[in-house]
Design a protein around this motif. Structure first.
Motif, PDB file in Angstrom:
ATOM      1  N   VAL A  28      50.778  35.266  26.083  1.00  0.00           N
ATOM      2  CA  VAL A  28      50.153  35.667  27.340  1.00  0.00           C
ATOM      3  C   VAL A  28      49.002  34.740  27.691  1.00  0.00           C
ATOM      4  N   GLY A  29      48.165  34.430  26.673  1.00  0.00           N
ATOM      5  CA  GLY A  29      47.041  33.538  26.928  1.00  0.00           C
ATOM      6  C   GLY A  29      47.487  32.152  27.352  1.00  0.00           C
ATOM      7  N   ILE A  42      49.547  39.213  17.588  1.00  0.00           N
ATOM      8  CA  ILE A  42      48.918  37.899  17.729  1.00  0.00           C
ATOM      9  C   ILE A  42      49.811  36.947  18.504  1.00  0.00           C
ATOM     10  N   ALA A  43      51.118  36.948  18.176  1.00  0.00           N
ATOM     11  CA  ALA A  43      52.046  36.074  18.881  1.00  0.00           C
ATOM     12  C   ALA A  43      52.099  36.412  20.365  1.00  0.00           C
ATOM     13  N   ILE A  69      40.389  27.613  20.512  1.00  0.00           N
ATOM     14  CA  ILE A  69      40.708  28.979  20.121  1.00  0.00           C
ATOM     15  C   ILE A  69      42.184  29.157  19.820  1.00  0.00           C
ATOM     16  N   PHE A  70      43.044  28.369  20.563  1.00  0.00           N
ATOM     17  CA  PHE A  70      44.480  28.462  20.295  1.00  0.00           C
ATOM     18  C   PHE A  70      44.821  27.903  18.929  1.00  0.00           C
ATOM     19  N   TYR A  94      46.767  30.272  30.902  1.00  0.00           N
ATOM     20  CA  TYR A  94      46.049  28.997  30.831  1.00  0.00           C
ATOM     21  C   TYR A  94      46.835  27.914  31.577  1.00  0.00           C
ATOM     22  N   LEU A  95      48.148  27.861  31.343  1.00  0.00           N
ATOM     23  CA  LEU A  95      48.976  26.871  32.036  1.00  0.00           C
ATOM     24  C   LEU A  95      48.983  27.108  33.534  1.00  0.00           C
ATOM     25  N   ARG A  96      49.028  28.381  33.912  1.00  0.00           N
ATOM     26  CA  ARG A  96      49.035  28.692  35.339  1.00  0.00           C
ATOM     27  C   ARG A  96      47.750  28.238  36.009  1.00  0.00           C
ATOM     28  N   ARG A  97      46.626  28.497  35.334  1.00  0.00           N
ATOM     29  CA  ARG A  97      45.352  28.072  35.888  1.00  0.00           C
ATOM     30  C   ARG A  97      45.262  26.558  35.972  1.00  0.00           C
TER      31      ARG A  97
END
Length: 247
Positions: free
Chosen positions: A234-235, A228-229, A19-20, A239-242
Motif C-alpha cells: 500500500v505504501g 507488513i507485506a 523506511i522501505f 508513493y509511486l502515485r505521488r
C-alpha cells in the motif's frame, strides 16, 4: 530524510525512502523467524505431550521472571499421590471434559530427578490468570504438564497451582490441551470407545497429531508477515502515485 535510488525498467530514477529498506529487513526477519530456536521453544513439540504428569513440591530457586518464558526450580515431594489430587480446582479454560478428565487423570511424576526445572509462560500471560509476580523460594507448587523429550529434568505445565491456597494458573493457548492423548490405562486397539469402571465411555481418547497450540507460533509469524507485506504494498502504491503526479 536520505533516499536510495532504485533503477528499474520503465522507471529510470525512482527514489525510495530508507523506511522501505528498513521494512524489507523486518519482513526478511519475519520469514526467517520460524526457523529460529527461540520460536521453536515456544511450542510444545519438544515435550512428551502423550504423557501428562503431576508434580508437586516447593520452589527452590529465584529463577528468571521474564520473556520469552519464566524459569525456576522445584524440589519434588518425596511422596506424591498416584495422580492429580481431586481437590485441585481446574481453571475455567480447561474445564471441557476432554481436557479436565485428562488433567485429573495425570499420573504422578516417577522420574529420576529430585529437582525439576519448571518453565512457564511469560509474565503477561501468567498475569492474566492471577500470577503477577515471581514465585518465592519455599512456596508451594503443583502442576500438571509434560516432561521435555530432550531434557528429562525440564517440566512445562499446562496448568499449575501455587501457594497455600492452590491458586490455579492456566498455561495453554486456545483454552485446550496441546494434545488430547489417550487417557492412562485406555486402549483403542479394538476400535471401540474405551470405558472406565462403569458403562460410560471415556471421552476424547483420540490423539491429535498437530494441535492448535503447535501451529500458533507459525500463525502469528505469518500474520505479522502478511500485515507488513500489505503495508509495504500500500505504501509503495501511494508513493509511486505521488511520484508520477509530481512528474
Amino acid at each position: 530524510m536520505k533516499n536510495i535510488i532504485l533503477h528499474t525498467r520503465g522507471i529510470h530514477c525512482l527514489r525510495l525512502p530508507n523506511i522501505f529498506r528498513i521494512i524489507a529487513v523486518v519482513v526478511l526477519g519475519s520469514i526467517l523467524l520460524p526457523a529460529s530456536p527461540t520460536l521453536a521453544h515456544h511450542g510444545w513439540g519438544s515435550f512428551d505431550t502423550n504423557n501428562l504428569v503431576y508434580v508437586a513440591g516447593t520452589v527452590s530457586s529465584d529463577g528468571t521472571w521474564g520473556n520469552p518464558h519464566s524459569y525456576f526450580d522445584i524440589t519434588v515431594d518425596s511422596n506424591l499421590p498416584a495422580s492429580t489430587p481431586s481437590d485441585l480446582e481446574i481453571p475455567e479454560q480447561l474445564q471441557d471434559p476432554e481436557d479436565s478428565t485428562r488433567v485429573k487423570a495425570a499420573r504422578a511424576y516417577n522420574g529420576p530427578h529430585k529437582e525439576l526445572e519448571v518453565i512457564i509462560a511469560p509474565p503477561a500471560w501468567s498475569g492474566m490468570w492471577g500470577l503477577d509476580r515471581p514465585l518465592e523460594v519455599g512456596e508451594r507448587f503443583q502442576g500438571v504438564g509434560y516432561i521435555s523429550r530432550e531434557d528429562d529434568g525440564l517440566f512445562r505445565p499446562v496448568v499449575f497451582w501455587y501457594g497455600d491456597d492452590n491458586t490455579p494458573v492456566n498455561q495453554v493457548l486456545g483454552n485446550r490441551l496441546p494434545v488430547r492423548a489417550p487417557l492412562p490405562g485406555s486402549s483403542t486397539d479394538s476400535g471401540d470407545s474405551p470405558t472406565d469402571s462403569g458403562d460410560t465411555p471415556i471421552m476424547g481418547t483420540d490423539v491429535l497429531e498437530l494441535s492448535e497450540n503447535d501451529k500458533s507460533g507459525d500463525w502469528v509469524v505469518w500474520t505479522v508477515f502478511g500485515v507488513i507485506a500489505l503495508a509495504i504494498g500500500v505504501g509503495g502504491f501511494f508513493y509511486l502515485r505521488r511520484s508520477n503526479q509530481r512528474n
